[in-house]
Design an enzyme around this catalytic site. Sequence first.
Site, PDB file in Angstrom:
ATOM      1  N   HIS A 142       0.844  -1.193   0.000  1.00  0.00           N
ATOM      2  CA  HIS A 142       0.000   0.000   0.000  1.00  0.00           C
ATOM      3  C   HIS A 142       0.875   1.238   0.000  1.00  0.00           C
ATOM      4  O   HIS A 142       2.005   1.218   0.477  1.00  0.00           O
ATOM      5  CB  HIS A 142      -0.893   0.009   1.235  1.00  0.00           C
ATOM      6  CG  HIS A 142      -1.921  -1.082   1.207  1.00  0.00           C
ATOM      7  ND1 HIS A 142      -3.066  -1.003   0.448  1.00  0.00           N
ATOM      8  CD2 HIS A 142      -1.951  -2.296   1.793  1.00  0.00           C
ATOM      9  CE1 HIS A 142      -3.768  -2.116   0.589  1.00  0.00           C
ATOM     10  NE2 HIS A 142      -3.114  -2.928   1.398  1.00  0.00           N
TER      11      HIS A 142
ATOM     12  N   CYS B  69      -0.448   2.305  -4.304  1.00  0.00           N
ATOM     13  CA  CYS B  69      -1.323   3.418  -4.644  1.00  0.00           C
ATOM     14  C   CYS B  69      -0.513   4.707  -4.644  1.00  0.00           C
ATOM     15  O   CYS B  69       0.407   4.867  -3.835  1.00  0.00           O
ATOM     16  CB  CYS B  69      -2.443   3.557  -3.618  1.00  0.00           C
ATOM     17  SG  CYS B  69      -3.667   2.269  -3.767  1.00  0.00           S
TER      18      CYS B  69
END
Length: 461
Positions: free
Chosen positions: A157, A198
Amino acid sequence: MRLMVVLSIGLLAMAAAGSVYGRYRSSSSEGGDEPDGELWALLVAGSNGWYNYRHQADVAHSYHVLKAHGVKEENIVTMMYDDIANNPANTYKGKLFNGPNWVDYYEGVNIDYRGDDVNSENFLNILKGNSSGVRGGNGRVIESGPDDRVFVYFTDHGAVGLISFPDDILTTKSLNDALNWSNKNKRFADLVFYLEACESGSMFERVLPSNINVYAVSAANGKESSWGTYCENDRHLPCLGDLFSVSWMEDSDVEDLTTETVGQQFKIVQKETNKSHVCHFGKMKTEQDPVSWFQGADKLSKHARNTQRTSVHHRLETAVPSREVEIQYLKKILLQTNDADEAEIIRDRLEEIKMKHAHARRTMKRVVSELYDDNEDTLTENTKRRVFYMEKNEESSIVNYPECHHKVVHTFRRLCVNPTEDMEYFMPYIFVLNNLCNAEAGRSHDIMEAIIEQCLVKEID
Ligand SMILES: *[C@@H]1O[C@H](CO)[C@@H](O)[C@H](O)[C@H]1NC(C)=O
Ligand SMILES: *[C@@H]1O[C@H](CO)[C@@H](O)[C@H](O)[C@H]1NC(C)=O
Ligand SMILES: *[C@@H]1O[C@H](CO)[C@@H](O)[C@H](O)[C@H]1NC(C)=O
């Protein structure tokens, strides 16, 4: 004479291909600028937890991609939490799949750092080859020198200007300082960094120095999600891979890497990963180098475990934005289950996720309001600012002030994020902190004060 030379070069090449894994030897007749030195690789899955299945599956697969292409085991350092293959939820005990070919990539993977040893300090020290700075694991680091090439692959992430580790974060400042340090201290001739996360473009855009020997590819630009894939699968597992990651790996699985260039791989992956914008940064000249310089030169046929590419269409069809993987998985089970208790548990969890996101957003809002409060004669100006900085703007994804971003993000995490809780709920709102650094032209002082006031002083009151 001519024949002799050709013959002996041929023999040398054969001998090299057979024995010296990891050392690049061109098998093409052009010869030319074969680099000396060795190839080193650092492979990292920065997450833990069942719903993050895909990150460790990606890394296990990448290990086999490199190994199958002849990179020496002792030149690969692997970091993964290692809670997935033997997770109680894993109905395929001891196995990790990275796609519907159902190849088990867990088998044969050497994990050097697992559990809590997967952290940002260790990552940076391993990258810099700083053995004395490493804690835990088996202590291995990238022992590369001036002639060597380094390949780094990280999947996890991310948020604006940061990527996650299971229990901490790594900012764009820390990462780029380490890359810059390693470049200056001649730890490599060239380094290639593939990053899946991301908003991953924000880790390099305008921060990675353009005059060093580092070339980086990010799965997404600084404003958008990266995507999990194979989220719909026959074995009812969470997403098996990430879109950008399986795209480069499935490409490397089938290509002759001595003839494919880094730039060609970039183009293929960019085209196939079209749910986000795959970006490239740094030393563009590296795109002319063969991929083999960074992923190994052996042809795969004799080792091949997986010579089948899944259709791009199938990957795109089964893709889910990274941050929605758990929610979508739970919603799917909720539709399928007949068990009232299970349904109840899932509904509670979905509600909890919603609350945690709301809490994260509220916390950001409080910091912004503290910084631009109404106790001045700039009342309307500050009202506007409070609204403006909670929204994304053109510069939200650009870390113009890495130092400020670094300090503010770390302070925020320390003071505002419950240490037993995951940082992940705050990730979609990190851009707000970057907005503040941009707005304050990098002066972190007032922002830190606002964080302290809202998350320390007011919490204690
Ligand atoms: C290497 O690790 C030591 C021990 O933690 C630390 O003091 C030193 O600054 C590190 N060196 C680099 C270049 O990061
Ligand atoms: C990178 O390192 C060089 C040489 O040490 C230094 O002059 C430069 O300021 C550094 N750049 C960044 C962005 O840290
Ligand atoms: C992405 O690629 C697929 C398959 O090539 C295509 O069908 C789709 O329209 C593309 N989507 C975008 C947003 O370009």
